[in-house]
Design a protein around this motif. Structure first.
Motif, PDB file in Angstrom:
ATOM      1  N   LYS A 293      16.376  72.731 -42.775  1.00  8.17           N
ATOM      2  CA  LYS A 293      15.445  73.029 -41.701  1.00  8.17           C
ATOM      3  C   LYS A 293      14.349  71.958 -41.579  1.00  8.17           C
ATOM      4  O   LYS A 293      13.777  71.778 -40.505  1.00  8.17           O
ATOM      5  CB  LYS A 293      14.850  74.428 -41.873  1.00  8.17           C
ATOM      6  N   HIS A 312      17.652  75.904 -31.715  1.00  4.16           N
ATOM      7  CA  HIS A 312      18.034  76.753 -32.854  1.00  4.16           C
ATOM      8  C   HIS A 312      19.062  77.755 -32.328  1.00  4.16           C
ATOM      9  O   HIS A 312      18.745  78.888 -31.987  1.00  4.16           O
ATOM     10  CB  HIS A 312      16.802  77.481 -33.417  1.00  4.16           C
ATOM     11  N   LYS A 334      23.683  84.530 -34.840  1.00  9.89           N
ATOM     12  CA  LYS A 334      24.161  83.226 -34.360  1.00  9.89           C
ATOM     13  C   LYS A 334      25.458  82.823 -35.066  1.00  9.89           C
ATOM     14  O   LYS A 334      26.436  82.455 -34.424  1.00  9.89           O
ATOM     15  CB  LYS A 334      23.104  82.133 -34.602  1.00  9.89           C
ATOM     16  N   ASP A 349      24.199  76.794 -35.945  1.00 10.44           N
ATOM     17  CA  ASP A 349      22.747  76.945 -36.106  1.00 10.44           C
ATOM     18  C   ASP A 349      21.863  75.913 -35.406  1.00 10.44           C
ATOM     19  O   ASP A 349      20.780  76.252 -34.980  1.00 10.44           O
ATOM     20  CB  ASP A 349      22.416  76.942 -37.609  1.00 10.44           C
TER      21      ASP A 349
HETATM   22 MN   LIG Z   1      18.902  79.216 -38.676  1.00  7.83          MN
END
Ligand SMILES: [Mn+2]
Ligand SMILES: Nc1ncnc2c1ncn2[C@@H]1O[C@H](COP(=O)(O)OP(=O)(O)OP(=O)(O)O)[C@@H](O)[C@H]1O
Ligand SMILES: O=C([O-])CC(=O)C(=O)O
Ligand SMILES: [Ca+2]
Length: 630
Positions: A293, A312, A334, A349
């Motif tokens: 991230k 995202h 997701k 993602d």
């Molecule tokens: Mn994520």
């Protein structure tokens, strides 16, 4: 005194923070506590709860459940040795690799670490790590942190970033200066240099070759190296040969803490991004998601500069080339919904949306695996094999079978695997312009419809709001769902003001005629406690109907308060669940809960009322009007 920390105190030692401190430092140093919980029941922080252990031994014993071995086998029961090899499948070192005294740190010439030989393990193959499970995956523990630490994520504020980035209230960018960054960088590099071996990965981000970014990750743990091997795009030996200088470098010191007396520090964890130096430093956390991230944050800076929208979102494509994006906060679906037997997986993602279409940023997936079942999620189940990293799961000590229902270490158990482990992955992971934009919310209040069609203004309203409400299933006494609003469904990773991304999304959706949908993957028939989570097969049917175009042709009715268009019918889904009011035994309770959620949305959106989105004031006004009305 840190400028950004505000009111902090030395903890007298809540069990959890003391445990975290003990785990990180192996001494019970008192930890500094930072920002208390948000007001109004709105939680802006999507990091996971602390690890459920008080000592390292306790943590390790949580990971392994005992059973009677049927055929005792010595090899199976011992941890795998970390091989000392310098090469691997992807690891043909290019000239000059591995260096002897490590490249990390040329600046101090007379020190033990400068004299010391550190063994560099370069682009290792997957055969390194801790415990092999019965399906061949590598089971690891991430230590005291089992989720990201957004309150410890800092960005260097300099003359450039001061103007370019989003700072202040609501922003994920906590400032630090260049000097504090260099102090932390030196600390991380010194620590890495003190080790007998470090791991170096050279890899790529973004399947769109025009906008590919070269990254180098230097880490202390084999599992971190394997994780990034899975998550980033793996270069071919030829590409590695000509890799050259990386565009961005991570120094991950893992468990080694920052010095809490360093200016700006508010705990012993710090994740620091320096855009000018193109570097990131990680201290005091072993949670691997920080690397993934952290790089995503960097992409959220670099890509918009090129007119490319970073998202995202998950992404997949039908046989006819129709592309769908799946936005949503952590745990909303997701990965689960983009991994679809009938469609090609582009990514689960992180994506880019450019004039070329969509492209995955990553080379792997990072699936939640709490309560994972073979029947409901067969492709993810089958991807958990040799090469996959299984984080914080519990397994039987003797059979090495994983118990996916076990939350002893954390709820946030994860599997990281290369995208080609999903049989119908689309490689290269790129696709044409999206046709559907699906916003996922896991609504534990149980008042949002399972599916609704959105107009552009509503899509933008919900994109900027970034709503979900989960229930911390393991915390005792938590009855009330916690609403979380996270701008752009990823406020923890954006670097510019949310309206910048929103304007780009509106522009692209308009230009390419994409349709917006809001899908509630959360509760139905009442809020958490009385209702139940919408069954995954129903959500899959809803998603099928969006992909096929059938849902576009349905007839619609508008809901009260949120003004959402609900279809009268969806094939394979019981009609009575489509409008949530029909599923609640008590209609007054439904209305009350609906208004409560409407109020939380309204309160959250207040800060955005002052901002213009895009060039056109008209769109801004439409977006403001697209929220709940009551
Ligand atoms: Mn994520
Ligand atoms: N109706 C449903 N729709 C989608 N997911 C569901 C549903 N019911 C239960 N689930 C579960 O919810 C979880 C969704 O998590 P998923 O990994 O897809 O999250 P994510 O959006 O990818 O989050 P992150 O960004 O943290 O990776 C899975 O564990 C899935 O099995
Ligand atoms: O980043 C992580 O740790 C996992 C993830 O995908 C998210 O939280 O969005
Ligand atoms: Ca995911």
């Amino acid at each position: 005194m840190p400028e950004n920390g505000g009111d902090f105190t030395f903890s007298k030692g809540s069990k959890a923070t003391a445990a975290a401190a003990a785990l990180l430092t192996r001494k019970s140093l008192p930890m500094i506590q930072t920002h208390p919980k948000g007001e109004n029941g709105i939680c802006h922080d999507d990091s996971a709860a602390p690890v459920k252990a008080h000592t390292l031994d306790e943590l390790h014993s949580l990971q392994k459940k005992r059973s009677t071995p049927t055929t005792p086998s010595r090899e199976l029961m011992d941890p795998l040795p970390i091989p000392g090899t310098r090469t691997g499948r992807w690891g043909r070192p290019h000239p000059g690799w591995p260096p002897t005294t490590i490249i990390l740190h040329p600046s101090h010439c007379m020190s033990d670490s400068a004299l010391k030989f550190t063994h560099v393990l370069y682009n290792l193959s997957p055969a390194a790590g801790s415990f092999i499970t019965s399906t061949g995956a590598l089971a690891t523990l991430s230590g005291a942190k089992t989720g990201r630490s957004p309150r410890d994520k800092r960005v260097v504020r300099d003359d450039t970033t001061e103007h370019e980035l989003w700072w202040g209230k609501g922003s994920p960018n906590i400032e630090m200066d260049e000097h504090a960054f260099m102090v932390n960088r030196e600390r991380a590099v010194d620590y890495l240099n003190s080790l007998d071996k470090v791991f170096v990965n050279d890899q790529f981000l973004n399947w769109d070759s025009e906008h590919r970014i070269k990254v180098r990750i230097v880490s202390a743990r084999a599992y971190h190296s394997l994780f990034m091997h899975n998550m980033c795009i793996r270069p071919t030996p030829q590409e590695l040969e000509h890799f050259g200088a990386p565009d961005f470098t991570i120094y991950n010191a893992g468990q080694f803490p920052c010095n809490r007396y360093t200016h700006y520090m508010t705990s012993s964890t710090s994740i620091d991004i320096n855009l000018a130096r193109r570097e990131m430093v990680i201290l005091g956390t072993q949670y691997a998601g920080e690397m993934k991230k952290g790089l995503f944050s960097v992409m959220h800076y670099l890509m918009p500069k090129r007119g490319i929208l970073s998202l995202h979102s998950g992404c997949n494509m039908g046989r006819g080339g129709d592309v769908a994006l799946f936005f949503g906060l952590s745990g909303t679906g997701k990965t689960t919904l983009s991994t679809d037997r009938n469609r090609f997986l582009i990514g689960d993602d992180e994506h880019c949306w450019s004039e070329n279409g969509v492209s995955n940023i990553e080379g792997g997936c990072y699936a939640k695996c709490i309560d994972l079942s073979r029947e409901r999620e067969p492709d993810i189940w089958n991807a958990i094999k040799f090469g996959t990293v299984l984080e914080n799961v519990v397994f039987d000590e003797h059979t090495r079978d994983v118990d996916y229902s076990d939350k002893s270490v954390t709820e946030n158990t994860r599997a990281s695997y290369p995208i080609e482990y999903i049989p119908n992955a689309k490689i290269p992971c790129v696709g044409p312009q999206p046709k559907n934009v699906i916003l996922l919310a896991c609504d534990a209040f149980g008042v949002l419809p399972p599916v609704s069609k959105l107009n552009l203004a509503q899509t933008m309203y919900h994109f900027i709001s970034g709503y979900t409400a989960l229930v911390a299933g393991t915390e005792e006494g938590v009855k009330e769902p916690q609403a979380t609003f996270s701008a752009c469904f990823g406020a923890a990773f954006i670097m510019l003001h949310p309206t910048k991304y929103a304007a780009m999304l509106a522009d692209k959706m308009q230009k390419h005629g994409a349709t917006g949908w809001l899908v509630n993957t959360g509760w139905s028939g009442g809020r958490y406690g009385s209702g139940s989570r919408i069954k995954l097969p129903y959500t899959r049917k809803i998603i099928d109907a969006i992909h096929s175009g059938d849902l576009l042709k349905a007839s619609y009715e508008k809901t009260e308060v949120f003004g959402l268009e609900i279809p009268a019918q969806v094939e394979g889904v019981p009609t009575e669940i489509l409008n949530p009011i029909n599923t609640w035994a008590n209609r007054d309770a439904y209305k009350e809960t609906l208004l409560k959620l409407g109020g939380l949305f309204r309160k959250n959106f207040e800060v955005f009322a002052d901002y213009q989105i895009g060039e056109d004031n008209k769109l801004t006004e439409e977006i403001l009007a697209a929220g709940p009305i009551f």
